[in-house]
Structure formats: C-alpha cells, structure tokens
Write a protein that holds these residues in place. Structure first.
Motif, PDB file in Angstrom:
ATOM      1  N   ILE A 126     -23.729 -52.050  28.725  1.00 37.22           N
ATOM      2  CA  ILE A 126     -23.663 -50.734  28.491  1.00 37.22           C
ATOM      3  C   ILE A 126     -25.167 -50.320  28.507  1.00 37.22           C
ATOM      4  CG2 ILE A 126     -23.564 -49.039  26.192  1.00 37.22           C
ATOM      5  CD1 ILE A 126     -20.723 -49.903  27.445  1.00 37.22           C
ATOM      6  N   GLU A 127     -25.327 -49.339  29.169  1.00 37.85           N
ATOM      7  CA  GLU A 127     -26.847 -49.081  29.480  1.00 37.85           C
ATOM      8  C   GLU A 127     -27.015 -47.251  28.893  1.00 37.85           C
ATOM      9  OE1 GLU A 127     -28.135 -51.715  33.026  1.00 37.85           O
ATOM     10  OE2 GLU A 127     -27.407 -49.786  33.599  1.00 37.85           O
ATOM     11  N   LEU A 128     -28.369 -47.277  28.562  1.00 44.69           N
ATOM     12  CA  LEU A 128     -28.722 -45.809  27.888  1.00 44.69           C
ATOM     13  C   LEU A 128     -29.969 -45.460  28.744  1.00 44.69           C
ATOM     14  CD1 LEU A 128     -28.149 -46.435  24.226  1.00 44.69           C
ATOM     15  CD2 LEU A 128     -26.776 -45.093  25.781  1.00 44.69           C
ATOM     16  N   PRO A 129     -30.003 -44.734  29.977  1.00 48.53           N
ATOM     17  CA  PRO A 129     -30.983 -44.348  30.617  1.00 48.53           C
ATOM     18  C   PRO A 129     -31.361 -43.008  29.989  1.00 48.53           C
ATOM     19  CG  PRO A 129     -29.152 -44.444  32.023  1.00 48.53           C
ATOM     20  CD  PRO A 129     -28.465 -44.953  30.802  1.00 48.53           C
ATOM     21  N   LEU A 130     -32.724 -43.106  29.897  1.00 51.59           N
ATOM     22  CA  LEU A 130     -33.709 -41.809  29.230  1.00 51.59           C
ATOM     23  C   LEU A 130     -34.580 -41.447  30.517  1.00 51.59           C
ATOM     24  CD1 LEU A 130     -33.736 -42.305  25.619  1.00 51.59           C
ATOM     25  CD2 LEU A 130     -32.018 -41.026  26.700  1.00 51.59           C
ATOM     26  N   SER A 131     -34.607 -40.117  30.912  1.00 49.81           N
ATOM     27  CA  SER A 131     -35.467 -40.277  32.100  1.00 49.81           C
ATOM     28  C   SER A 131     -36.137 -38.487  32.147  1.00 49.81           C
ATOM     29  CB  SER A 131     -35.189 -40.588  33.373  1.00 49.81           C
ATOM     30  OG  SER A 131     -33.935 -39.665  33.648  1.00 49.81           O
ATOM     31  N   ALA A 132     -37.270 -38.424  32.637  1.00 58.48           N
ATOM     32  CA  ALA A 132     -37.722 -37.032  33.148  1.00 58.48           C
ATOM     33  C   ALA A 132     -37.402 -36.688  34.549  1.00 58.48           C
ATOM     34  CB  ALA A 132     -39.115 -36.602  32.399  1.00 58.48           C
ATOM     35  N   TYR A 133     -37.442 -35.592  35.258  1.00 57.65           N
ATOM     36  CA  TYR A 133     -37.406 -35.566  36.795  1.00 57.65           C
ATOM     37  C   TYR A 133     -38.104 -34.233  36.884  1.00 57.65           C
ATOM     38  CZ  TYR A 133     -33.567 -32.215  35.777  1.00 57.65           C
ATOM     39  OH  TYR A 133     -32.815 -30.969  35.321  1.00 57.65           O
ATOM     40  N   GLY A 134     -38.559 -34.347  38.258  1.00 57.47           N
ATOM     41  CA  GLY A 134     -39.166 -32.940  38.858  1.00 57.47           C
ATOM     42  C   GLY A 134     -38.297 -32.977  40.342  1.00 57.47           C
ATOM     43  N   ARG A 135     -38.245 -31.479  40.625  1.00 57.42           N
ATOM     44  CA  ARG A 135     -37.510 -31.335  41.944  1.00 57.42           C
ATOM     45  C   ARG A 135     -38.609 -30.849  42.573  1.00 57.42           C
ATOM     46  NH1 ARG A 135     -32.367 -29.352  38.994  1.00 57.42           N
ATOM     47  NH2 ARG A 135     -31.193 -31.198  39.038  1.00 57.42           N
ATOM     48  N   PHE A 136     -38.871 -31.223  44.089  1.00 63.11           N
ATOM     49  CA  PHE A 136     -39.671 -30.669  44.925  1.00 63.11           C
ATOM     50  C   PHE A 136     -38.850 -30.380  46.178  1.00 63.11           C
ATOM     51  CE2 PHE A 136     -41.632 -33.613  42.015  1.00 63.11           C
ATOM     52  CZ  PHE A 136     -42.721 -32.592  41.332  1.00 63.11           C
ATOM     53  N   GLY A 137     -38.440 -29.212  46.365  1.00 62.73           N
ATOM     54  CA  GLY A 137     -37.603 -28.967  47.469  1.00 62.73           C
ATOM     55  C   GLY A 137     -36.333 -29.529  47.452  1.00 62.73           C
ATOM     56  N   ARG A 138     -36.135 -30.480  48.642  1.00 56.81           N
ATOM     57  CA  ARG A 138     -34.669 -31.296  48.583  1.00 56.81           C
ATOM     58  C   ARG A 138     -35.241 -32.942  47.933  1.00 56.81           C
ATOM     59  NH1 ARG A 138     -31.754 -30.170  53.986  1.00 56.81           N
ATOM     60  NH2 ARG A 138     -30.737 -32.134  53.386  1.00 56.81           N
ATOM     61  N   VAL A 139     -36.261 -33.145  47.364  1.00 50.69           N
ATOM     62  CA  VAL A 139     -36.602 -34.028  46.810  1.00 50.69           C
ATOM     63  C   VAL A 139     -36.746 -34.412  45.415  1.00 50.69           C
ATOM     64  CG1 VAL A 139     -38.336 -36.080  46.866  1.00 50.69           C
ATOM     65  CG2 VAL A 139     -38.072 -34.751  49.013  1.00 50.69           C
ATOM     66  N   GLU A 140     -36.018 -35.090  44.760  1.00 46.80           N
ATOM     67  CA  GLU A 140     -36.047 -35.253  43.350  1.00 46.80           C
ATOM     68  C   GLU A 140     -36.781 -36.453  42.807  1.00 46.80           C
ATOM     69  OE1 GLU A 140     -32.785 -33.982  40.383  1.00 46.80           O
ATOM     70  OE2 GLU A 140     -32.730 -36.013  40.206  1.00 46.80           O
ATOM     71  N   VAL A 141     -37.723 -36.602  42.020  1.00 44.88           N
ATOM     72  CA  VAL A 141     -38.395 -37.682  41.528  1.00 44.88           C
ATOM     73  C   VAL A 141     -38.031 -37.862  40.136  1.00 44.88           C
ATOM     74  CG1 VAL A 141     -40.904 -38.978  41.163  1.00 44.88           C
ATOM     75  CG2 VAL A 141     -40.380 -37.433  42.965  1.00 44.88           C
ATOM     76  N   GLU A 142     -37.859 -39.024  39.584  1.00 46.42           N
ATOM     77  CA  GLU A 142     -37.123 -39.295  38.262  1.00 46.42           C
ATOM     78  C   GLU A 142     -38.054 -40.446  37.768  1.00 46.42           C
ATOM     79  OE1 GLU A 142     -32.973 -40.147  36.088  1.00 46.42           O
ATOM     80  OE2 GLU A 142     -32.973 -40.064  38.347  1.00 46.42           O
ATOM     81  N   LEU A 143     -38.453 -40.284  36.443  1.00 44.27           N
ATOM     82  CA  LEU A 143     -39.157 -41.438  36.092  1.00 44.27           C
ATOM     83  C   LEU A 143     -38.774 -41.614  34.449  1.00 44.27           C
ATOM     84  CD1 LEU A 143     -41.675 -43.278  35.680  1.00 44.27           C
ATOM     85  CD2 LEU A 143     -42.995 -41.481  35.010  1.00 44.27           C
ATOM     86  N   GLY A 144     -38.507 -42.817  34.044  1.00 44.37           N
ATOM     87  CA  GLY A 144     -37.720 -43.013  32.816  1.00 44.37           C
ATOM     88  C   GLY A 144     -37.675 -44.595  32.413  1.00 44.37           C
TER      89      GLY A 144
END
Length: 165
Positions: A126-144
């Motif tokens: 059972i996993e609980l991912p927590l992250s923040a993301y940024g969208r730059f045009g068609r690209v999404e960067v996620e860190l968490g």
C-alpha cells in the motif's frame, strides 16, 4: 487486499465531495499501470562464478487521489494505491540441507549436493505518494516522496536437489 478495497471505497465519496466543492482547484486522479521491478544486491558466487541471479518481474499498480492546483502551473498531489513489485530469482550451485527434529530442535542429519532453485517473488504494497508538480507547456515535472507499507510477500517456484552426498 480487502483493506485496500475498503479504504478506496471509503475514500471515493470524500474525494468526489472535495472535487465538487471547488472545481477549479481540486481534481480527482486515477492511475493504473505496469511495474517492472528487480531486486538488486550482492549475489552468492562459487569459484568466481555467480550462483544467484535476479531478473525483472512484471507487476501492476492501481491508485487514486487528488490534485490541488495553486495556480495554472503549480500544485500538489496526494494519492493512495496498491502496487505489486518483485523479482525472478535463480540459484544453481552447491548447497546443503539440514533436517531438524521438531521435538528437540536439534539437527538429525545434513546432506550436501547441487541445488537448482527458481522462484517468482511478489511483494504487495500500500503506497502513499505525496508530491508537488509544475506544468511547463506540455511538460509536467513532479517531485515528492512515497511511503510504502508491505502487506504481503510470497514466492512460488521449483527446487531440484541432485548429486546428494
């Protein structure tokens, strides 16, 4: 597995209510996919040759959660999911078996020989991912980060013992 489905069932109304309260900032997200996992680490060698080998095994994951957008470009994501990971394990080399007397917990006898073993290892989390993301045009960067809880671990396979001494 029952706990996972029960948790997901109880979480869905909360997520849907949260989505309807402010449609522009909160969104519901569901993800499914395949995992390709392999166990890494030192392996046993005999006379300089590897006796153990781990290879990739395919599993799957299913998760659901919410996205909270601070703006059009930035946001946070919280999810809960079920994930299968594991590996295929092979061993071929010298080995021994020791037979224990269950009444005294002392060894009865030992035998030596060649062991050939193949295992398919499956770990369920059972996993609980927590992250923040940024969208730059068609690209999404996620860190968490992800917190995972091992709920089951099993292996099935075959063992052949030969050249017994």
């Amino acid at each position: 597995m029952l706990k996972f489905y029960l948790s997901l069932f109880l979480l869905c109304p909360i997520l849907l209510t949260a989505q309807n309260s402010n449609v522009e900032e909160i969104a519901v997200r569901f993800k499914t996919g395949l995992n390709f996992a392999q166990i890494l680490g030192p392996s046993e060698s005999v006379n300089g040759e590897e006796a153990e080998e781990y290879s990739f095994r395919t599993g799957f994951h299913v998760s659901g959660g919410i996205d909270y957008a601070w703006s059009e470009k930035w946001g946070a994501r919280a999810m809960i999911g079920y994930s299968q990971k594991g590996s295929a394990f092979d061993f071929d080399g010298p080995s021994y078996l020791q037979f224990i007397n269950p009444a005294t917990n002392l060894p009865l006898f030992s035998v030596g020989g060649n062991r050939r073993m193949t295992l398919n290892i499956t770990n369920s989390f059972i996993e609980l991912p927590l992250s923040a993301y940024g969208r730059f045009g068609r690209v999404e960067v996620e860190l968490g980060a992800t917190i995972g809880y091992l709920i089951t671990s099993r292996a099935d396979g075959e063992l052949t013992y030969s050249n017994v001494s």
